[in-house]
Design an enzyme around this catalytic site. Structure first.
Site, PDB file in Angstrom:
ATOM      1  N   ASP A 225       0.788  -1.140   0.069  1.00 34.04           N
ATOM      2  CA  ASP A 225      -0.118  -0.024  -0.062  1.00 34.04           C
ATOM      3  C   ASP A 225       0.918   1.100  -0.012  1.00 34.04           C
ATOM      4  OD1 ASP A 225      -2.829   1.064   0.541  1.00 34.04           O
ATOM      5  OD2 ASP A 225      -1.833   1.866   2.261  1.00 34.04           O
ATOM      6  N   GLU A 284       1.564  -0.955  -5.046  1.00 33.85           N
ATOM      7  CA  GLU A 284       0.759   0.456  -5.271  1.00 33.85           C
ATOM      8  C   GLU A 284       1.242   1.579  -5.444  1.00 33.85           C
ATOM      9  OE1 GLU A 284      -3.163   2.901  -3.689  1.00 33.85           O
ATOM     10  OE2 GLU A 284      -1.481   2.502  -2.487  1.00 33.85           O
TER      11      GLU A 284
END
Ligand code: GLC
Length: 558
Positions: A225, A284
């Site tokens: 993330d 990401e």
């Protein structure tokens, strides 16, 4: 909580250390958003037991791997992307034993499991942060985050001008243990998500240990993330007279895509490589260009990075061709597979994106023309699955679900919705629990309702309604994923060939295969390239030419 687990389950096929099967190079990876996939205990919230029970559905869909959004212990200020304990499961999702069962069951079905890792920030309820606050200025634990005195005579102004991605300043002022206003801390997202200071060795050590914890549990990889955010520019410099919203995603920022992040991923890669099987890291990383995205997947770093340039491309032949070419070109020198994605839990579902006029970006608040959107979404999916590399499917897109654009404000939970002028704010619309059955409480999601209201008519789009139904979106996905892998090997390679095609149409050649895509709103007559295999809307070839319907993709074998 201590739970004793049986010996870890380690991968699905060849577990010899050092053996690289490369399964991920052409994988179709299915994103499960655990809150909204399946509710095993009837409390209205999806959970791990629910996912485990539905794994056979994913095997039958034909995907190779499942990526699960976070299920860790969390106060849920950002739907689990605010982690309080990286080694525990939130009770709303189950227990570590449930996670163990899920991983084993998946492996038994030939599915890989990728978990979400959230290293940019923790929850403000993480032990370190709670102690850092309680111990006051000078606490060594404050050095693991970004605490700073404020500016102004009384420190009443934030330390710099950075804004939170969710809107408002990226800094929140603390109150000292004696009740007086104290230092500020940095949070690029919600105030409940303080950013870690990655210059601190304890932070790096902790995450290496967390990686090992989950690798020992048997996971096949991590979706990382905010991989572009961990390192901040020296001195946390002001952005100056810039519109941050305009810069985001278009430029390197003092807090995003700093070159220093890459050393972190190199060190993680060495850990993954110690493990048997073929474990992967997926970034990401919202970067300004596909070339900068490629930096994350150099041979000694991560394996894949999401292709957000592709996700952000409008339904337009010329634009699509450009982004396919630039993506393949950017990945070739680093030897990483290109990836393709149309939807995820942060953006408007592509069926709704394509139902609206182009140029609106990825946060769209209007339903648009739903029939047109679904027609284009199906066509876009067939194009995506014809491309070399790895493709990501977000739960529910295989049902053709639209974004739910009319959720009542009181139902909304996205933290950015509550922070003025955030760039996002409407992410709940793609997070509505998915329908499994035509009827019944929450359409088969669970026995106890659904944490976000499901719209009327949801049951008609359910798995039950679409299974075995000729022409359904679910059957289209099943057929295309199976053909892509079993007969055509479409995920392999790094090249596509563009064949001559009328304006607004793409004709993409692969060995033994052609994919024709009409992005225009009118049918186009063209030469028959081969034998039709799969079509997003029915076509008939009559002689040497055929009519490619508006907003339609057809796969041909040649
Ligand atoms: C990522 C997640 C998003 C989350 C944010 C902060 O972008 O995908 O859902 O809000 O990070 O963790």
């Amino acid at each position: 909580m201590t739970q004793h687990l049986a010996a870890p389950s380690t991968g699905t096929s060849d577990d010899t250390p050092g053996h690289r099967t490369g399964w991920w190079q052409d994988a179709v990876i299915y994103q499960v958003y655990p809150r909204s996939f399946a509710d095993g205990n009837g409390d209205g919230m999806g959970d791990l037991a629910g996912v485990t029970a539905r794994l056979p559905y994913l095997r039958d869909l034909g995907v190779d791997a499942v990526w699960l959004s976070p299920f860790y212990a969390s106060p849920q200020a950002d739907a689990g992307y605010d982690v309080a304990d990286y080694r525990a499961i939130d009770p709303m999702f189950g227990t570590l034993l449930d996670a163990d069962a899920l991983i084993r069951e998946a492996h038994g079905l030939g599915l890989r499991i990728i978990v979400d890792l959230v290293p940019n920030h923790s929850s403000d309820q993480h032990e370190w942060f709670k102690r850092a606050l309680a111990e006051g200025p000078g606490s060594p634990l404050r050095e693991r985050y970004h605490f700073r005195p404020g500016k102004g005579a009384d420190g009443e102004l934030p330390p710099n001008d950075w804004e939170s991605i969710f809107g408002g300043p990226a800094w929140t002022r603390t109150t000292d243990p004696d009740g007086t206003p104290g230092e500020w801390y940095l949070h690029l997202f919600a105030p409940e998500q303080p950013d870690f200071n990655w210059e601190h060795p304890a932070v790096a050590d902790e995450f290496r240990s967390i990686l090992r914890f989950w690798l020992d549990m048997g996971v096949d990889g991590f979706r990382v993330d905010v991989a572009h955010g961990l390192v901040k520019a020296e001195g946390l410099p002001d952005l100056g007279a810039h519109d941050q919203l305009k810069l985001l995603g278009n430029d390197v920022m003092p807090f995003f895509d700093q070159d220093g992040v890459h050393a972190i991923y190199r060190s993680w890669r060495t850990i993954l490589d110690e493990y048997p099987g073929d474990r992967i890291l997926v970034a990401e990383a919202w970067t300004p260009t596909v070339e900068r995205t490629a930096n994350y997947v150099r041979p000694d770093e991560m394996h894949q990075a999401f292709n957000f340039q592709y996700l952000s491309t409008d339904w337009d032949a010329a634009e699509l061709r450009k982004v396919v070419d630039s993506s393949l070109a950017a990945m070739r020198p680093v030897g990483a597979p290109a990836t393709w994605v149309l939807s995820n839990h942060d953006v408007t579902r592509h069926s709704t994106r394509f139902a609206n006029p182009p140029g609106l970006g990825t946060q769209i608040r209007t339903a648009g023309d739903r029939e047109l959107g679904l027609r284009r979404a199906r066509a876009a999916t067939l194009l995506m699955l014809a491309l070399p590399g790895s493709a990501y499917v977000y739960q529910g897109e295989e049902l053709g679900l639209p974004d739910v654009t009319d959720l009542p404000d009181e139902a909304r939970q996205d933290p950015s919705f509550f922070r003025a002028e955030g760039q996002d704010g409407f992410r709940d619309g793609c997070r509505v629990p998915i329908p499994w059955t035509r009827e019944g409480s929450s359409y088969g999601f669970g026995d106890g309702g659904s944490w976000l209201p499901q719209p009327a008519g949801w049951g008609e789009m359910s798995v039950e309604a679409q299974t075995g139904s000729d022409g359904s979106t679910l059957e289209l996905y099943r057929a295309a994923i199976a053909a892509r892998r079993e007969h055509l090997g479409l995920g392999a390679g790094t090249d596509v060939e563009w064949l001559d095609a009328p304006e607004g149409v793409l004709a993409l050649g692969r060995p033994g295969f052609v994919c024709t895509v009409n992005t225009t709103g009118a049918p186009v007559r063209m030469a028959v390239p081969g034998t039709p295999l799969i079509a997003s809307t029915p076509v008939t070839a009559d002689g040497d030419t055929f009519e490619l319907p508006a907003d339609t993709t057809v796969w041909w074998t040649v």
